[in-house]
Design a protein around this motif. Structure first.
Motif, PDB file in Angstrom:
ATOM      1  N   SER A 123      -9.002   7.863 -12.222  1.00  0.00           N
ATOM      2  CA  SER A 123      -8.484   9.073 -12.859  1.00  0.00           C
ATOM      3  C   SER A 123      -9.372   9.539 -14.015  1.00  0.00           C
ATOM      4  CB  SER A 123      -7.078   8.804 -13.394  1.00  0.00           C
ATOM      5  OG  SER A 123      -6.647   9.861 -14.219  1.00  0.00           O
ATOM      6  N   THR A 124      -9.578  10.857 -14.081  1.00  0.00           N
ATOM      7  CA  THR A 124     -10.321  11.462 -15.199  1.00  0.00           C
ATOM      8  C   THR A 124      -9.417  12.416 -15.964  1.00  0.00           C
ATOM      9  OG1 THR A 124     -11.165  13.195 -13.753  1.00  0.00           O
ATOM     10  CG2 THR A 124     -12.565  11.271 -14.066  1.00  0.00           C
ATOM     11  N   SER A 125      -8.197  12.017 -16.170  1.00  0.00           N
ATOM     12  CA  SER A 125      -7.236  12.877 -16.854  1.00  0.00           C
ATOM     13  C   SER A 125      -7.641  13.088 -18.308  1.00  0.00           C
ATOM     14  CB  SER A 125      -5.833  12.265 -16.792  1.00  0.00           C
ATOM     15  OG  SER A 125      -5.795  11.078 -17.564  1.00  0.00           O
ATOM     16  N   LEU A 126      -7.206  14.194 -18.872  1.00  0.00           N
ATOM     17  CA  LEU A 126      -7.515  14.511 -20.264  1.00  0.00           C
ATOM     18  C   LEU A 126      -7.003  13.440 -21.228  1.00  0.00           C
ATOM     19  CD1 LEU A 126      -8.762  16.457 -22.295  1.00  0.00           C
ATOM     20  CD2 LEU A 126      -6.594  17.715 -22.300  1.00  0.00           C
ATOM     21  N   PRO A 127      -5.770  12.960 -21.089  1.00  0.00           N
ATOM     22  CA  PRO A 127      -5.320  11.899 -22.007  1.00  0.00           C
ATOM     23  C   PRO A 127      -6.203  10.646 -21.946  1.00  0.00           C
ATOM     24  CG  PRO A 127      -3.446  12.835 -20.854  1.00  0.00           C
ATOM     25  CD  PRO A 127      -4.673  13.408 -20.215  1.00  0.00           C
ATOM     26  N   ARG A 128      -6.634  10.288 -20.754  1.00  0.00           N
ATOM     27  CA  ARG A 128      -7.494   9.111 -20.614  1.00  0.00           C
ATOM     28  C   ARG A 128      -8.829   9.323 -21.315  1.00  0.00           C
ATOM     29  NH1 ARG A 128      -8.434   5.376 -15.371  1.00  0.00           N
ATOM     30  NH2 ARG A 128     -10.093   4.140 -16.278  1.00  0.00           N
ATOM     31  N   ILE A 129      -9.421  10.486 -21.133  1.00  0.00           N
ATOM     32  CA  ILE A 129     -10.700  10.804 -21.781  1.00  0.00           C
ATOM     33  C   ILE A 129     -10.530  10.832 -23.295  1.00  0.00           C
ATOM     34  CG2 ILE A 129     -12.455  12.599 -22.070  1.00  0.00           C
ATOM     35  CD1 ILE A 129     -12.021  13.189 -19.031  1.00  0.00           C
ATOM     36  N   LEU A 130      -9.439  11.419 -23.778  1.00  0.00           N
ATOM     37  CA  LEU A 130      -9.193  11.459 -25.224  1.00  0.00           C
ATOM     38  C   LEU A 130      -9.041  10.048 -25.800  1.00  0.00           C
ATOM     39  CD1 LEU A 130      -6.782  14.517 -25.508  1.00  0.00           C
ATOM     40  CD2 LEU A 130      -9.189  14.406 -26.185  1.00  0.00           C
ATOM     41  N   CYS A 131      -8.370   9.174 -25.081  1.00  0.00           N
ATOM     42  CA  CYS A 131      -8.228   7.784 -25.553  1.00  0.00           C
ATOM     43  C   CYS A 131      -9.571   7.071 -25.603  1.00  0.00           C
ATOM     44  CB  CYS A 131      -7.244   7.028 -24.670  1.00  0.00           C
ATOM     45  SG  CYS A 131      -5.531   7.565 -24.899  1.00  0.00           S
ATOM     46  N   LEU A 132     -10.416   7.319 -24.609  1.00  0.00           N
ATOM     47  CA  LEU A 132     -11.758   6.718 -24.628  1.00  0.00           C
ATOM     48  C   LEU A 132     -12.574   7.257 -25.801  1.00  0.00           C
ATOM     49  CD1 LEU A 132     -12.626   6.629 -20.836  1.00  0.00           C
ATOM     50  CD2 LEU A 132     -12.134   4.692 -22.336  1.00  0.00           C
ATOM     51  N   LEU A 133     -12.412   8.530 -26.107  1.00  0.00           N
ATOM     52  CA  LEU A 133     -13.109   9.097 -27.265  1.00  0.00           C
ATOM     53  C   LEU A 133     -12.634   8.461 -28.565  1.00  0.00           C
ATOM     54  CD1 LEU A 133     -13.310  12.875 -26.264  1.00  0.00           C
ATOM     55  CD2 LEU A 133     -15.205  11.229 -26.416  1.00  0.00           C
ATOM     56  N   LEU A 134     -11.359   8.103 -28.637  1.00  0.00           N
ATOM     57  CA  LEU A 134     -10.861   7.398 -29.819  1.00  0.00           C
ATOM     58  C   LEU A 134     -11.517   6.025 -29.962  1.00  0.00           C
ATOM     59  CD1 LEU A 134      -7.057   8.264 -29.671  1.00  0.00           C
ATOM     60  CD2 LEU A 134      -8.715   9.044 -31.378  1.00  0.00           C
ATOM     61  N   VAL A 135     -11.708   5.332 -28.844  1.00  0.00           N
ATOM     62  CA  VAL A 135     -12.395   4.036 -28.888  1.00  0.00           C
ATOM     63  C   VAL A 135     -13.826   4.231 -29.375  1.00  0.00           C
ATOM     64  CG1 VAL A 135     -13.214   2.069 -27.526  1.00  0.00           C
ATOM     65  CG2 VAL A 135     -10.939   3.022 -27.092  1.00  0.00           C
ATOM     66  N   VAL A 136     -14.517   5.236 -28.829  1.00  0.00           N
ATOM     67  CA  VAL A 136     -15.894   5.530 -29.260  1.00  0.00           C
ATOM     68  C   VAL A 136     -15.924   5.842 -30.747  1.00  0.00           C
ATOM     69  CG1 VAL A 136     -17.827   7.138 -29.020  1.00  0.00           C
ATOM     70  CG2 VAL A 136     -16.671   6.267 -26.981  1.00  0.00           C
ATOM     71  N   ALA A 137     -14.976   6.637 -31.221  1.00  0.00           N
ATOM     72  CA  ALA A 137     -14.922   6.972 -32.649  1.00  0.00           C
ATOM     73  C   ALA A 137     -14.741   5.715 -33.495  1.00  0.00           C
ATOM     74  CB  ALA A 137     -13.797   7.969 -32.919  1.00  0.00           C
ATOM     75  N   GLY A 138     -13.918   4.792 -33.037  1.00  0.00           N
ATOM     76  CA  GLY A 138     -13.724   3.539 -33.753  1.00  0.00           C
ATOM     77  C   GLY A 138     -14.986   2.702 -33.806  1.00  0.00           C
ATOM     78  N   VAL A 139     -15.703   2.632 -32.686  1.00  0.00           N
ATOM     79  CA  VAL A 139     -16.954   1.865 -32.638  1.00  0.00           C
ATOM     80  C   VAL A 139     -17.982   2.493 -33.575  1.00  0.00           C
ATOM     81  CG1 VAL A 139     -18.924   1.294 -31.152  1.00  0.00           C
ATOM     82  CG2 VAL A 139     -16.581   0.905 -30.346  1.00  0.00           C
ATOM     83  N   VAL A 140     -18.116   3.801 -33.516  1.00  0.00           N
ATOM     84  CA  VAL A 140     -19.076   4.496 -34.402  1.00  0.00           C
ATOM     85  C   VAL A 140     -18.667   4.290 -35.862  1.00  0.00           C
ATOM     86  CG1 VAL A 140     -19.941   6.764 -35.091  1.00  0.00           C
ATOM     87  CG2 VAL A 140     -19.801   6.161 -32.667  1.00  0.00           C
ATOM     88  N   GLY A 141     -17.381   4.400 -36.144  1.00  0.00           N
ATOM     89  CA  GLY A 141     -16.910   4.193 -37.506  1.00  0.00           C
ATOM     90  C   GLY A 141     -17.218   2.810 -38.033  1.00  0.00           C
ATOM     91  N   LEU A 142     -17.043   1.796 -37.199  1.00  0.00           N
ATOM     92  CA  LEU A 142     -17.355   0.439 -37.629  1.00  0.00           C
ATOM     93  C   LEU A 142     -18.834   0.276 -37.940  1.00  0.00           C
ATOM     94  CD1 LEU A 142     -15.094  -1.676 -35.276  1.00  0.00           C
ATOM     95  CD2 LEU A 142     -14.965  -1.544 -37.759  1.00  0.00           C
ATOM     96  N   LYS A 143     -19.681   0.919 -37.155  1.00  0.00           N
ATOM     97  CA  LYS A 143     -21.120   0.842 -37.421  1.00  0.00           C
ATOM     98  C   LYS A 143     -21.464   1.568 -38.708  1.00  0.00           C
ATOM     99  CE  LYS A 143     -25.621   0.620 -36.978  1.00  0.00           C
ATOM    100  NZ  LYS A 143     -26.185   0.172 -38.210  1.00  0.00           N
ATOM    101  N   VAL A 144     -20.925   2.780 -38.873  1.00  0.00           N
ATOM    102  CA  VAL A 144     -21.233   3.588 -40.058  1.00  0.00           C
ATOM    103  C   VAL A 144     -20.754   2.906 -41.331  1.00  0.00           C
ATOM    104  CG1 VAL A 144     -20.661   5.763 -41.233  1.00  0.00           C
ATOM    105  CG2 VAL A 144     -21.287   5.776 -38.814  1.00  0.00           C
ATOM    106  N   PHE A 145     -19.567   2.331 -41.307  1.00  0.00           N
ATOM    107  CA  PHE A 145     -19.009   1.740 -42.519  1.00  0.00           C
ATOM    108  C   PHE A 145     -19.277   0.247 -42.651  1.00  0.00           C
ATOM    109  CE2 PHE A 145     -16.269   5.473 -41.655  1.00  0.00           C
ATOM    110  CZ  PHE A 145     -16.654   6.216 -42.753  1.00  0.00           C
ATOM    111  N   HIS A 146     -20.173  -0.281 -41.826  1.00  0.00           N
ATOM    112  CA  HIS A 146     -20.524  -1.705 -41.878  1.00  0.00           C
ATOM    113  C   HIS A 146     -21.178  -2.052 -43.189  1.00  0.00           C
ATOM    114  CE1 HIS A 146     -22.203  -5.572 -40.901  1.00  0.00           C
ATOM    115  NE2 HIS A 146     -23.400  -5.124 -41.107  1.00  0.00           N
TER     116      HIS A 146
END
Length: 104
Positions: A81-104
């Protein structure tokens, strides 16, 4: 260098997860071999990266890259499935990973 190794190890996590699925319970030799090799390389890379990166940060980034990568392969190549909610949730994971790198 530790960050590069961590990213590559996360990508290898995607490879072993997909290979595990394709091995069909280790009944297919080639995907089973790819699983074993990429699993070991991924773990070795994670272990190397954790010598310089705190375990909490490193592990979450490794898992995040692997999880998002596996989900993307599933959606783009395996018909998941490529539903919008699924894609939005994956983007939240990406945002968390980027945030951890930026604020490391």
């Amino acid at each position: 260098m530790a960050w590069i190794v961590l990213v590559v190890s996360g990508l290898l996590e995607t490879a072993w997860a997909i290979s595990l699925d394709r091995s069909v319970g280790f009944s297919r030799p080639l995907p089973s071999l790819v699983f074993a090799v990429t699993l070991v390389l991924s773990m070795l890379g994670l272990a190397y990266a954790l010598r310089e990166i705190p375990v909490g940060t490193g592990y979450v980034i490794w898992v995040g890259i692997g999880a998002v990568g596996t989900a993307l392969v599933g959606m783009l190549a395996l018909g998941e499935s490529t539903s919008l909610p699924r894609i939005l949730c994956l983007l939240l994971v990406v945002a968390g990973v980027v945030g951890l790198k930026v604020f490391h």
